[in-house]
Design an enzyme around this catalytic site. Structure first.
Site, PDB file in Angstrom:
ATOM      1  N   GLU A 192      -3.146   7.677  -6.178  1.00 53.59           N
ATOM      2  CA  GLU A 192      -3.327   6.811  -7.348  1.00 53.59           C
ATOM      3  C   GLU A 192      -4.437   7.347  -8.243  1.00 53.59           C
ATOM      4  O   GLU A 192      -5.560   7.520  -7.766  1.00 53.59           O
ATOM      5  CB  GLU A 192      -3.645   5.385  -6.914  1.00 53.59           C
ATOM      6  CG  GLU A 192      -2.499   4.729  -6.153  1.00 53.59           C
ATOM      7  CD  GLU A 192      -2.694   3.243  -5.902  1.00 53.59           C
ATOM      8  OE1 GLU A 192      -3.710   2.673  -6.371  1.00 53.59           O
ATOM      9  OE2 GLU A 192      -1.837   2.638  -5.248  1.00 53.59           O
ATOM     10  N   HIS A 217      -0.443  -0.568  -9.972  1.00 53.44           N
ATOM     11  CA  HIS A 217      -1.187  -1.386  -8.998  1.00 53.44           C
ATOM     12  C   HIS A 217      -1.657  -2.701  -9.626  1.00 53.44           C
ATOM     13  O   HIS A 217      -2.846  -3.027  -9.634  1.00 53.44           O
ATOM     14  CB  HIS A 217      -2.380  -0.594  -8.447  1.00 53.44           C
ATOM     15  CG  HIS A 217      -2.787  -1.041  -7.068  1.00 53.44           C
ATOM     16  ND1 HIS A 217      -3.176  -0.172  -6.076  1.00 53.44           N
ATOM     17  CD2 HIS A 217      -2.869  -2.274  -6.502  1.00 53.44           C
ATOM     18  CE1 HIS A 217      -3.485  -0.847  -4.978  1.00 53.44           C
ATOM     19  NE2 HIS A 217      -3.306  -2.124  -5.219  1.00 53.44           N
ATOM     20  N   ARG A 248       0.853  -1.187   0.000  1.00 49.52           N
ATOM     21  CA  ARG A 248       0.000   0.000   0.000  1.00 49.52           C
ATOM     22  C   ARG A 248       0.890   1.238   0.000  1.00 49.52           C
ATOM     23  O   ARG A 248       1.897   1.305   0.725  1.00 49.52           O
ATOM     24  CB  ARG A 248      -0.939   0.041   1.220  1.00 49.52           C
ATOM     25  CG  ARG A 248      -2.129  -0.907   1.122  1.00 49.52           C
ATOM     26  CD  ARG A 248      -3.060  -0.508  -0.005  1.00 49.52           C
ATOM     27  NE  ARG A 248      -4.243  -1.355  -0.118  1.00 49.52           N
ATOM     28  CZ  ARG A 248      -4.356  -2.415  -0.888  1.00 49.52           C
ATOM     29  NH1 ARG A 248      -3.306  -2.830  -1.591  1.00 49.52           N
ATOM     30  NH2 ARG A 248      -5.483  -3.093  -0.942  1.00 49.52           N
TER      31      ARG A 248
END
Length: 356
Positions: A291, A310, A262
């Site tokens: 993000e 991701h 994360r």
């Protein structure tokens, strides 16, 4: 019996339905309705208002409320379940979330509504572990940078020079921050390469570490000793900003830092200078503090940065596994069996009652 399959473009509703229909002894009048959110082509994010805001969710409360009409059970990955959703659909009894941490569900609101919530730990452990190892190798050996240079017509023989050469894992010390299902797989692979593996995780049983052949140490000791550090911790109040300027200064000069967990685990502010100065030899990120990263992202263009959007859990096997775990929990609930992965107090109480 109506069930909502609230999927997205990774774990699609039809995967949920197929897995659910493979479950034995479900009601014969089973009706599965579909809802598809925009993730991953649209970023996830916080959804909700006031005291009930959930994170990493896709879609809107209104869409979920409308789709839940008449449904007793929902299978989902990203749909937002806030207090408003639970209040609007009192007929809802159970939500099966196919992710390791159901951060898109307000668990306290679910408890107040008497809704059982299940989760799916480990559904992407193999995929995420493989990806972490790939990122370690890519960063340590400058693979993306060398590839980009060659594609642009430059033969970078100078990357073979001693002061530019990469790092081997054989004989290296690698540190893993967090040692859950993903970290344990990464450790096995790194040890197979010949690395010594250190682990910093206050929740790891020392006996487990000893059995796995890794050494459990404090975070500072891990950082001082490790030429490669890979993050595998959950993002909590305790771990937010876990790696900052102080921690970066503890690393050996030229160390490789990898984060596929994360983005909030790292304070991103000191990273550009650490990379330019050589304090960090390379950085590999699959997750970010924002993000997607903004256009003026300060790490953009740095040659010793490997960055991907991701993708660590993005395998077809993960999607099928996630749907199967969620469907299995829904099947157990409907058959009156104990849940394997209860996520909230209501689910734990139900499981204890069934077992007793």
């Amino acid at each position: 019996m109506r069930i909502l399959a609230a999927g997205d473009h990774f774990v699609a509703p039809d995967l949920f339905e197929s897995a659910l229909r493979d479950e034995p002894d479900l009601p014969g009048d089973l009706e599965v309705v579909h809802l598809t959110s925009g993730w991953p082509t649209e970023p996830f994010g916080p959804v909700g208002t006031g005291d009930s805001v959930v994170d990493e969710a896709s879609g809107t409360e209104d869409e979920v409320i409308a789709a839940l009409e008449g449904a007793r059970v929902c299978l989902t990955q990203m749909a937002p379940f806030t207090a408003r959703v639970f209040e609007a659909r009192p007929e809802l009894e159970m939500v099966a979330v196919c992710r390791g941490g159901p951060v898109n569900v307000d668990l306290d609101a679910a408890d107040r509504a008497g809704v059982v919530v299940a989760q799916a730990p480990g559904r992407n452990a193999a995929a995420a572990a493989e990806y972490a190892v790939a990122m370690i190798l890519a960063a340590a050996r400058h693979v993306p940078y060398a590839d980009a240079e060659l594609r642009d017509g430059r033969w970078r023989g100078d990357l073979y020079a001693y002061d530019r050469a990469g790092l081997e894992l054989a004989g290296a010390t690698a540190g893993l921050v967090g040692y859950g299902a993903i970290g344990r797989i990464v450790a096995r692979v790194l040890r197979a390469f010949g690395a010594e593996v250190l682990v910093a995780d206050p929740y790891t049983d020392p006996a487990t570490a000893e059995t796995d052949g890794v050494r459990l140490v404090a975070l500072d000791e891990l950082l001082r000793a490790s030429s490669v550090v890979s993050l595998h911790a959950r993002l909590t109040d305790e771990t937010s900003g876990l790696i900052g300027a102080r921690e970066l200064d503890l690393l050996p000069s030229g160390a490789v830092l990898v984060n596929t967990a994360r983005g909030g685990l790292i304070d991103h502010g000191p990273l550009p200078e650490a990379l330019r100065s050589g304090r960090l030899g390379a950085l590999a990120l699959d997750v970010f503090d924002v993000e997607p990263p903004p256009d003026d992202w300060p790490l953009r263009g740095l040659p010793n940065v490997v960055a991907t959007p991701h993708l660590a859990g993005a395998t077809r096997q993960t999607a099928h596994r996630a749907a199967a775990i969620a469907a299995g929990e829904a099947g157990r609930y409907l058959r009156g069996e104990p849940l394997a992965h209860p996520a909230n107090a209501a689910a734990r109480r139900l499981t204890e009652e069934v077992v007793s």
